[in-house]
Write a protein that holds these residues in place. Structure first.
Motif, PDB file in Angstrom:
ATOM      1  N   CYS A 112      -0.340   7.933  -5.243  1.00 43.09           N
ATOM      2  CA  CYS A 112       1.083   7.674  -5.482  1.00 43.09           C
ATOM      3  C   CYS A 112       1.978   8.428  -4.496  1.00 43.09           C
ATOM      4  O   CYS A 112       3.197   8.242  -4.499  1.00 43.09           O
ATOM      5  CB  CYS A 112       1.460   8.062  -6.914  1.00 43.09           C
ATOM      6  SG  CYS A 112       0.801   6.953  -8.181  1.00 43.09           S
ATOM      7  N   ARG A 159      -0.262   3.498 -10.106  1.00 42.85           N
ATOM      8  CA  ARG A 159       0.622   4.046 -11.131  1.00 42.85           C
ATOM      9  C   ARG A 159       0.046   3.844 -12.530  1.00 42.85           C
ATOM     10  O   ARG A 159       0.150   4.721 -13.391  1.00 42.85           O
ATOM     11  CB  ARG A 159       2.022   3.424 -11.017  1.00 42.85           C
ATOM     12  CG  ARG A 159       2.675   3.748  -9.680  1.00 42.85           C
ATOM     13  CD  ARG A 159       4.174   3.514  -9.681  1.00 42.85           C
ATOM     14  NE  ARG A 159       4.723   3.874  -8.391  1.00 42.85           N
ATOM     15  CZ  ARG A 159       5.000   5.108  -8.000  1.00 42.85           C
ATOM     16  NH1 ARG A 159       4.777   6.117  -8.821  1.00 42.85           N
ATOM     17  NH2 ARG A 159       5.499   5.348  -6.802  1.00 42.85           N
ATOM     18  N   GLU A 160      -0.561   2.687 -12.742  1.00 42.20           N
ATOM     19  CA  GLU A 160      -1.239   2.464 -14.031  1.00 42.20           C
ATOM     20  C   GLU A 160      -2.395   3.448 -14.197  1.00 42.20           C
ATOM     21  O   GLU A 160      -2.604   4.015 -15.280  1.00 42.20           O
ATOM     22  CB  GLU A 160      -1.758   1.030 -14.131  1.00 42.20           C
ATOM     23  CG  GLU A 160      -2.475   0.763 -15.452  1.00 42.20           C
ATOM     24  CD  GLU A 160      -3.100  -0.619 -15.530  1.00 42.20           C
ATOM     25  OE1 GLU A 160      -3.946  -0.816 -16.417  1.00 42.20           O
ATOM     26  OE2 GLU A 160      -2.741  -1.484 -14.706  1.00 42.20           O
ATOM     27  N   ALA A 201      -8.572   0.787 -12.666  1.00 45.82           N
ATOM     28  CA  ALA A 201      -7.201   0.612 -12.181  1.00 45.82           C
ATOM     29  C   ALA A 201      -7.018   1.286 -10.832  1.00 45.82           C
ATOM     30  O   ALA A 201      -6.393   0.736  -9.915  1.00 45.82           O
ATOM     31  CB  ALA A 201      -6.213   1.178 -13.202  1.00 45.82           C
ATOM     32  N   ASN A 245      -8.745  -0.698  -8.107  1.00 44.88           N
ATOM     33  CA  ASN A 245      -8.072  -1.971  -7.828  1.00 44.88           C
ATOM     34  C   ASN A 245      -6.698  -1.793  -7.190  1.00 44.88           C
ATOM     35  O   ASN A 245      -5.983  -2.764  -6.963  1.00 44.88           O
ATOM     36  CB  ASN A 245      -7.923  -2.784  -9.114  1.00 44.88           C
ATOM     37  CG  ASN A 245      -9.251  -3.329  -9.604  1.00 44.88           C
ATOM     38  OD1 ASN A 245     -10.215  -3.423  -8.844  1.00 44.88           O
ATOM     39  ND2 ASN A 245      -9.322  -3.683 -10.878  1.00 44.88           N
ATOM     40  N   GLY A 246      -6.330  -0.544  -6.931  1.00 44.80           N
ATOM     41  CA  GLY A 246      -5.056  -0.295  -6.277  1.00 44.80           C
ATOM     42  C   GLY A 246      -3.873  -0.212  -7.215  1.00 44.80           C
ATOM     43  O   GLY A 246      -2.729  -0.095  -6.764  1.00 44.80           O
ATOM     44  N   GLU A 247      -4.123  -0.255  -8.527  1.00 45.84           N
ATOM     45  CA  GLU A 247      -3.034  -0.139  -9.508  1.00 45.84           C
ATOM     46  C   GLU A 247      -2.818   1.350  -9.783  1.00 45.84           C
ATOM     47  O   GLU A 247      -3.120   1.870 -10.856  1.00 45.84           O
ATOM     48  CB  GLU A 247      -3.395  -0.912 -10.781  1.00 45.84           C
ATOM     49  CG  GLU A 247      -3.597  -2.397 -10.516  1.00 45.84           C
ATOM     50  CD  GLU A 247      -4.374  -3.097 -11.614  1.00 45.84           C
ATOM     51  OE1 GLU A 247      -4.877  -2.407 -12.525  1.00 45.84           O
ATOM     52  OE2 GLU A 247      -4.478  -4.330 -11.567  1.00 45.84           O
ATOM     53  N   GLN A 298      -4.636  -4.124  -1.751  1.00 53.25           N
ATOM     54  CA  GLN A 298      -5.527  -4.555  -2.829  1.00 53.25           C
ATOM     55  C   GLN A 298      -6.452  -3.441  -3.310  1.00 53.25           C
ATOM     56  O   GLN A 298      -7.364  -3.686  -4.093  1.00 53.25           O
ATOM     57  CB  GLN A 298      -6.369  -5.753  -2.345  1.00 53.25           C
ATOM     58  CG  GLN A 298      -5.530  -6.966  -1.980  1.00 53.25           C
ATOM     59  CD  GLN A 298      -6.331  -8.045  -1.265  1.00 53.25           C
ATOM     60  OE1 GLN A 298      -7.477  -7.843  -0.882  1.00 53.25           O
ATOM     61  NE2 GLN A 298      -5.717  -9.202  -1.090  1.00 53.25           N
ATOM     62  N   SER A 305      -6.990   1.187  -3.922  1.00 53.03           N
ATOM     63  CA  SER A 305      -6.328   2.397  -4.412  1.00 53.03           C
ATOM     64  C   SER A 305      -5.744   3.211  -3.263  1.00 53.03           C
ATOM     65  O   SER A 305      -5.764   4.433  -3.289  1.00 53.03           O
ATOM     66  CB  SER A 305      -7.324   3.267  -5.191  1.00 53.03           C
ATOM     67  OG  SER A 305      -8.421   3.618  -4.364  1.00 53.03           O
TER      68      SER A 305
END
Length: 441
Positions: free
Chosen positions: A143, A107-108, A100, A103-105, A321, A323
């Motif tokens: 974040c 907060r997840e 995650a 992949n740049g997600e 796209q 992190s």
């Protein structure tokens, strides 16, 4: 089911350092209704089993595997207090959190790392727990919560870490301090490892760490030390001849060259770093270097504004796209605002400047000040005098608490020029004095 023995350093460390191994053997033996003599026979003596259970002897890997077989339990449980299935679940969860983040997600990723740290089974797994905390620090940094990231990294730094992990933590901590404009702390982190006589041998990770320290020297205005250290890093990178070392050393040496008035040398070094990074590196770092190269191009070749703008748009797409931190994404918008301003597109400069401000969380005061400065210039050019003056007040508000640094001096000076254009001669003179004082003049 018995898990095959691994001779990894993690496994060996768990056997030799955990006083709980003997207790686990004793607990499982009693659960099986076995005596020490029954567990020992015929390969071992019951007195040896007693010494193991009391923590007075450390079993060899082969003995521990033998005991796991006799007790009909997993070797993983005896080593770590978790079953093989629980270990697999932990490693799988850690893998998903890392994916995650990559992949740049972000907060997840932050949520996944935090949830994993709440797993009681992780408590006795020191290496995996440290991996998880380090991942959480990177996710929190991405974040935009730099203070929390620094807090996590400082806790990790105080622990016993592997040499590789210690360098990774130091890189992240030095970077977080620098982005937070806490430059003296960033320099201290770097010099604690690189400044003494016991400096480790150069490696990719150490060159990258050195590059982070070099950036802190540059931001703090220590150009003499930066120029000397840039030469050391270039020599180390050429000796290692690896993509990671080359990119780190050449890019940061390019920034030093620019700052010391060697513009063409700067672009040459930067272009080599960008080419190697694009061919061999991770997308996030490729995007960051592409963005920084475009910014350099705007400063050194303003006529290449369209080339720089296209590079910035590509970098922004790449950052979205990956992190990338909110600071990286905000910086891409600020640089797009600068490009639009140079191109004379003042409305678009405002769009990008405000987009950059929306992404900031108050963690990088210097970047906030630069955004206000660009917005002031764009609004002033459109005749929106009151708004332009309000943006300039924002520049002062963000710069005032910062320690003196080269970057802050540059922004004070640019703000003074803008105030002069807006017709406030007295205010601009005050800002010019602030810029000179900040530069130590």
């Amino acid at each position: 089911m018995c898990v095959a023995w691994t001779s990894s350093s993690q496994g060996a460390a768990a056997v030799t350092t955990s006083d709980l191994v003997g207790l686990r053997i004793k607990t499982v033996r009693r659960q099986r209704g076995m005596s020490q003599a029954q567990l020992a026979h015929p390969e071992l003596s019951d007195s040896y089993v007693s010494l193991i259970e009391s923590g007075k002897r450390t079993p060899t890997p082969s003995v521990l595997e033998l005991l796991a077989q006799k007790l009909d339990c997993s070797l993983s449980y005896l080593l770590n207090g978790v079953t093989a299935e629980q270990m697999e679940d932990i490693e799988l969860a850690l893998g998903y959190a890392r994916l995650a983040l990559e992949n740049g997600e972000v907060r997840e990723a932050r949520t996944r790392f935090a949830e994993l740290l709440e797993n009681n089974n992780l408590t006795g797994l020191t290496a995996l727990r440290q991996d998880t905390e380090y991942g959480l620090a990177l996710a929190v940094e991405a974040c935009g919560d730099l203070d929390e990231a620094i807090s996590i990294l400082r806790r990790l730094q105080a622990e016993e870490l592997s040499p590789e992990r210690r360098i990774e933590v130091a890189i992240a901590l030095c970077r977080a301090y620098r982005v937070s404009d806490r430059l003296s702390e960033a320099v201290k982190v770097g010099e604690d490892i690189l400044g003494g006589p016991a400096r480790p041998a150069w490696s990719d990770a150490l060159v990258e760490f050195g590059a982070t320290l070099l950036a802190a020297y540059l931001d703090s205005g220590d150009l003499l030390r930066a120029r000397q250290f840039a030469g050391e890093l270039l020599n180390a990178a050429d000796m290692l001849n690896t993509p990671r070392a080359t990119v780190a050393a050449y890019w940061n040496a390019a920034l030093v060259a620019e700052s010391t008035g060697h513009g063409e040398e700067s672009l040459s070094l930067a272009e080599r770093a960008l080419a190697v990074q694009t061919e061999n590196g991770q997308p996030r770092n490729s995007a960051r270097i592409r963005m920084a190269y475009a910014s350099m191009l705007l400063r050194l070749r303003p006529t290449a504004v369209e080339e720089a703008r296209q590079a910035l748009l590509r970098a922004r797409q790449e950052l979205a796209q990956t992190s990338a931190s909110t600071t990286d994404r905000a910086n891409s918008e600020v640089e797009l605002a600068r490009a639009a301003l140079i191109a004379g597109d003042h409305e678009q400069a405002i769009v990008h400047g405000e987009a950059g401000q929306a992404l900031m969380a108050g963690n990088s005061r210097a970047l906030e000040a630069e955004a206000h400065l660009l917005l002031s210039r764009a609004k002033g050019a459109l005749g929106r005098q009151a708004e332009a003056e309000a943006e300039l007040r924002g520049v002062r508000d963000w710069l005032e608490p910062l320690p003196d640094s080269r970057r802050a001096a540059r922004t004070w000076y640019a703000a003074a020029e803008t105030m002069e254009v807006l017709g406030d001669a007295e205010g601009s003179a005050d800002l010019y004095r602030r810029a000179l004082a900040c530069a130590g003049l």
